[in-house]
Design a protein around this motif. Structure first.
Motif, short mmCIF file in Angstrom:
data_model
loop_
_atom_site.label_atom_id
_atom_site.label_comp_id
_atom_site.label_asym_id
_atom_site.label_seq_id
_atom_site.Cartn_x
_atom_site.Cartn_y
_atom_site.Cartn_z
N UNK A 38 0.85 -1.18 0.00
CA UNK A 38 0.00 0.00 0.00
C UNK A 38 0.89 1.24 0.00
N UNK A 39 1.07 1.82 -1.16
CA UNK A 39 1.93 2.98 -1.31
C UNK A 39 1.08 4.24 -1.27
N UNK A 40 1.43 5.18 -0.39
CA UNK A 40 0.67 6.43 -0.33
C UNK A 40 0.72 7.17 -1.67
N UNK A 58 17.13 9.09 -6.67
CA UNK A 58 18.30 8.23 -6.80
C UNK A 58 17.99 6.82 -6.31
N UNK A 59 17.15 6.69 -5.32
CA UNK A 59 16.78 5.38 -4.78
C UNK A 59 16.24 4.46 -5.88
N UNK A 93 14.23 -13.61 -9.92
CA UNK A 93 14.71 -12.30 -9.46
C UNK A 93 13.57 -11.31 -9.29
N UNK A 94 12.57 -11.37 -10.16
CA UNK A 94 11.40 -10.50 -9.99
C UNK A 94 10.67 -10.84 -8.69
N UNK A 95 10.55 -12.14 -8.42
CA UNK A 95 9.92 -12.56 -7.16
C UNK A 95 10.74 -12.07 -5.96
N UNK A 96 12.05 -12.10 -6.08
CA UNK A 96 12.90 -11.62 -4.99
C UNK A 96 12.64 -10.15 -4.72
N UNK A 97 12.46 -9.36 -5.78
CA UNK A 97 12.15 -7.95 -5.59
C UNK A 97 10.85 -7.75 -4.84
N UNK A 98 9.85 -8.56 -5.16
CA UNK A 98 8.56 -8.46 -4.47
C UNK A 98 8.70 -8.87 -3.01
N UNK A 99 9.42 -9.95 -2.75
CA UNK A 99 9.60 -10.43 -1.38
C UNK A 99 10.33 -9.37 -0.55
N UNK A 140 5.68 0.33 -4.13
CA UNK A 140 5.41 -0.28 -5.43
C UNK A 140 6.40 0.22 -6.47
N UNK A 141 6.76 1.49 -6.40
CA UNK A 141 7.69 2.06 -7.37
C UNK A 141 9.05 1.36 -7.29
N UNK A 142 9.50 1.02 -6.09
CA UNK A 142 10.76 0.27 -5.95
C UNK A 142 10.65 -1.06 -6.69
N UNK A 143 9.54 -1.74 -6.51
CA UNK A 143 9.33 -3.03 -7.17
C UNK A 143 9.32 -2.88 -8.68
N UNK A 144 8.70 -1.82 -9.18
CA UNK A 144 8.67 -1.58 -10.63
C UNK A 144 10.09 -1.38 -11.16
#
Length: 130
Positions: free
Chosen positions: A24-26, A38-39, A71-77, A92-96
């Motif tokens: 849940x991203x604000x 940069x993040x 690796x995509x699953x690792x990002x979600x985890x 969510x943006x980090x995951x994208x």
């Protein structure tokens, strides 16, 4: 081959949907200003490098597509675990950007794997498997 691509695309879409509802991203974090920090670049580069290392290293035993999905699953985890740490936020943006790094790494790994295979055939590969 085409059916596999459709299934992979459906899986990635489902993974994104799961991330969207799980993380849940604000609304203020879903702005353009937040997306160009940069993040986000660090997420992209980290997963790009992880993919570029994993595919040539493990690609003889596991397909590049499966490695990309892992690796995509690792990002979600990673993002979901951050939701349980009060000093971090699940975004969510980090995951994208994790996914973008994996996708870019997968695309860049294709010519690199071909080069490695030619080197192996010639007997001068830098990475020889057993």
């Amino acid at each position: 081959m085409r059916g596999r691509i459709v299934w992979a695309a459906a899986y990635v879409a489902g993974l994104n949907l799961a991330a969207w509802f799980s993380l849940e991203t604000p609304a203020e974090l879903l702005t353009w200003d937040h997306m160009v920090q940069v993040d986000k670049f660090q997420h992209l580069v980290t997963f790009l490098i992880a993919t570029l290392v994993a595919i040539p290293l493990l690609g003889r035993w596991i397909s590049a597509g499966i490695l990309a999905i892992v690796l995509m699953n690792a990002g979600l985890v990673i993002e979901m675990l951050q939701a349980f740490d009060p000093s971090r936020n699940a975004d969510v943006a980090d995951f994208v950007f994790d996914q973008a790094g994996v996708a870019l790494g997968w695309l860049l790994a294709i010519p690199f794997r071909r080069w490695l295979e030619r080197m192996r055939e010639a007997g001068s590969a830098p990475l020889r498997g057993g």
